[in-house]
Design an enzyme around this catalytic site. Sequence first.
Site, short mmCIF file in Angstrom:
data_model
loop_
_atom_site.label_atom_id
_atom_site.label_comp_id
_atom_site.label_asym_id
_atom_site.label_seq_id
_atom_site.Cartn_x
_atom_site.Cartn_y
_atom_site.Cartn_z
N GLU A 26 16.16 1.68 10.32
CA GLU A 26 15.62 0.49 9.66
C GLU A 26 16.70 -0.19 8.82
O GLU A 26 17.76 0.39 8.54
CB GLU A 26 14.43 0.86 8.78
N SER A 140 0.12 0.80 3.97
CA SER A 140 1.33 0.35 4.65
C SER A 140 1.05 0.04 6.12
O SER A 140 0.29 0.74 6.79
CB SER A 140 2.40 1.44 4.57
N ASP A 142 3.01 0.60 8.30
CA ASP A 142 3.63 1.66 9.09
C ASP A 142 2.58 2.45 9.87
O ASP A 142 2.81 2.83 11.03
CB ASP A 142 4.38 2.64 8.18
N LYS A 159 6.78 9.28 0.04
CA LYS A 159 7.09 9.34 -1.39
C LYS A 159 5.87 9.76 -2.19
O LYS A 159 4.75 9.35 -1.91
CB LYS A 159 7.62 8.00 -1.89
#
Length: 601
Positions: A26, A140, A142, A159
């Site tokens: 990324e 997210s 994602d 995280k």
Amino acid sequence: MEGDPFQLSTEVADALAGGRPVVALESTIISHGLPRPRNHKAALEFEQLLRDQGVTPATIAVLDGVPQIGLDADGVRRIAEDELAKASVRDLPILAALGRSGATTVAATAHLASLAGIRVFATGGLGGVHRGAAETFDESADLPTLAENPVTVVSAGVKSVLDIGATLERLETLSVPVIGYRTTAFPAFWLRESGFELDWKVDSAEQVAAVMAARDARGSRTGIVLANPIPLEQQWDPAEHDRVLRTAFAAAEEAGVRGKAVTPFLLGYVVDASGAGASRSTSISPATTCGSLPRSRSPGRASRRAHERRAGRRDRRPHQRHRGRAARGDPPRHRYDRHDQARIRGSAANTATWLASRGVAVDFVAAVGSHDAAFHEEELREAGVTPHLQVEIGVPTGTIIIVVQGAQRSMLTERGANSLLRSASVTDELLAGAHLLHVSGYSVVDGFGVAGTRSLLGRAADAGVPVSVNPGSIGFISDFGVERFLEAIRGARLLFLSADEATLLTGEDDADAAARMLAASFPLVALTRGERGVLVVADGAAPVPVPARSVRAVDPTGAGDAFIAGFLDAWLRTADPIAAAEAAVYVAARAVMVIGGRPPV
């Protein structure tokens, strides 16, 4: 707006064409996650770490509206120094339309990597469900992106400022496998353990590749999360981590931070309060999470080896049935060595193998001679295709002599057993499990005839299976008769043909006019024009030109077959004919960059 859906760097294109391992990276971690000027140095280090393992890095970003799969030195500099937007999947069409630049998030990187055929993506930390999402619905992108793209994401977990438990629950709901690498403890980015246990682990890159292969074979198109904890010596002291995080939560509460602002606040506080966040982000790099796997067994390389070994490669993408030739080729000796000769085959078989290389489950129906039936069976299976061969005793499979002169080619064909192929060989059982039936024109004019083709298309219609047709040869169609051919394929949903074939079928020399005429009988027409690209006519609309990709052509053999494969793959996934054509010209460009009509294995 016209233009390529993405641009491959020379390094990445060569690696993909040569079957070498490629890992996506990324760009937001460089543009938004690390301070300047350290971020530029870190970006170069991330890529070099992969190169040192024999893996080609493909850092992904959008520059001036065009997604770049792999960056040159100036591209790396730009993502480190320029002010770039943070681009998720939803932002890609906006950036393209406005010609703007953006650093890709995990979601956008996974999406673009999947489009480019890259199966492994390494990142530092995965996005997830944010704290308080029950009220804010903040999650997210994602996670849903991983549910739709078959990319294995290697990361150091999530995280700890996120809701890790809810993230794992959400991944389970989306049917995204989460696997620990040599651990069942799910990591929390800065920490090796988050307190959440995983059901599964793998202990080698070969096992990762085996899981990817098994996922493909069972029809799933989701990504895979491979949780690879950071090395123990890089872990933040857990007690210090917990202290800083408690202080950060208290500060957010005191400041009245709510909703989507919570996670950025917490991350910023962690960095400012401890100095650890920014410095540790460099060591917990995308390349580190992937690079700590065994050097000779990186997921990119392992998945390629598994692809070469598998008897049948499948993906969740729809099953397709292919009829057509499995003829052996006999190309000019001055252009090919013996290994290359063994890869020259018939048109429909080429399409089938290109589809399989894209992760599509393909059943291929063909007639072959008994003397080399085992050869074709083995080679098709090695390419990931499931063969259903009608074996003819005492008859050669067929011969194709291909003479290549520059970008042009001439073919002399003796069809042999191919001319004996029966439409009944495509059984009702095969049709019942198919999402599309692709028919080679060769089989129509020199095998089925009008009655056999009409019977086959009728059975496909009864099964609710759309049909695509590729005429294949103006010579065969001229001998067969244009009107008879059009009658035979009446009712097909998609028609793929060249400009010469369109002229033969319509009598029109103008490609645009020919495409419009054919669109009156076929809902979707893709008319290829060589270096001028392709015209697409969908449901009677005006023809839409899609430009070809400019590449260094090595051999044009099989470019049209690869184009059809790329189109069918993308169309069945998106139902967008223009996006399908854009994907198809990319696959065709890959085909002309290698010798022979099939993808490299």
